[in-house]
Write a protein that holds these residues in place. Structure first.
Motif, PDB file in Angstrom:
ATOM      1  N   UNK A 120       0.840  -1.204   0.000  1.00  0.00           N
ATOM      2  CA  UNK A 120       0.000   0.000   0.000  1.00  0.00           C
ATOM      3  C   UNK A 120       0.868   1.244   0.000  1.00  0.00           C
ATOM      4  N   UNK A 121       1.877   1.255   0.867  1.00  0.00           N
ATOM      5  CA  UNK A 121       2.710   2.444   1.040  1.00  0.00           C
ATOM      6  C   UNK A 121       3.699   2.660  -0.100  1.00  0.00           C
ATOM      7  N   UNK A 122       3.973   1.633  -0.863  1.00  0.00           N
ATOM      8  CA  UNK A 122       4.935   1.779  -1.967  1.00  0.00           C
ATOM      9  C   UNK A 122       4.251   2.008  -3.305  1.00  0.00           C
ATOM     10  N   UNK A 123       2.927   1.872  -3.322  1.00  0.00           N
ATOM     11  CA  UNK A 123       2.206   1.993  -4.576  1.00  0.00           C
ATOM     12  C   UNK A 123       2.210   0.698  -5.359  1.00  0.00           C
ATOM     13  N   UNK A 124       2.650  -0.379  -4.720  1.00  0.00           N
ATOM     14  CA  UNK A 124       2.699  -1.674  -5.385  1.00  0.00           C
ATOM     15  C   UNK A 124       1.332  -2.270  -5.649  1.00  0.00           C
ATOM     16  N   UNK A 125       0.345  -1.802  -4.916  1.00  0.00           N
ATOM     17  CA  UNK A 125      -1.038  -2.227  -5.165  1.00  0.00           C
ATOM     18  C   UNK A 125      -1.944  -1.057  -4.808  1.00  0.00           C
TER      19      UNK A 125
END
Length: 92
Positions: free
Chosen positions: A63-68
């Motif tokens: 969530x925090x990395x923008x991975x999903x």
């Protein structure tokens, strides 16, 4: 040390398509920043947030990395776990 803002600006100058794509994603980056800020202000680790949300640290990391892209429900759960609630604000 390399400044990410300098790198981004250089990419924008050299490739207008990069800038256009970044602009499309700006709301996502803003949301991610707010999530991390809420967790940091609450003094919590990703693992602690995950425990409160009954999920895993890797879900929080994505969530925090923008991975999903999290659902609104997941964002609301995250906010609640950090002592916040989701609300709409006027665009800047």
């Amino acid at each position: 040390m390399i400044d990410i803002d300098d790198v981004r600006e250089e990419d924008f100058k050299n490739n207008p398509a990069v800038k256009a794509e970044y602009e499309k994603m700006r709301p996502v980056y803003k949301l991610i920043g707010r999530l991390i800020e809420a967790r940091t202000r609450a003094g919590l680790t990703q693992s602690e947030i995950a425990k409160r949300m009954k999920t895993t640290q890797s879900v929080i990391s994505r969530m925090e990395s923008g991975g999903s892209m999290p659902s609104i429900k997941m964002v609301a759960r995250y906010a609640e776990a950090t002592g916040y609630e989701v609300g709409l604000v006027r665009a800047e």
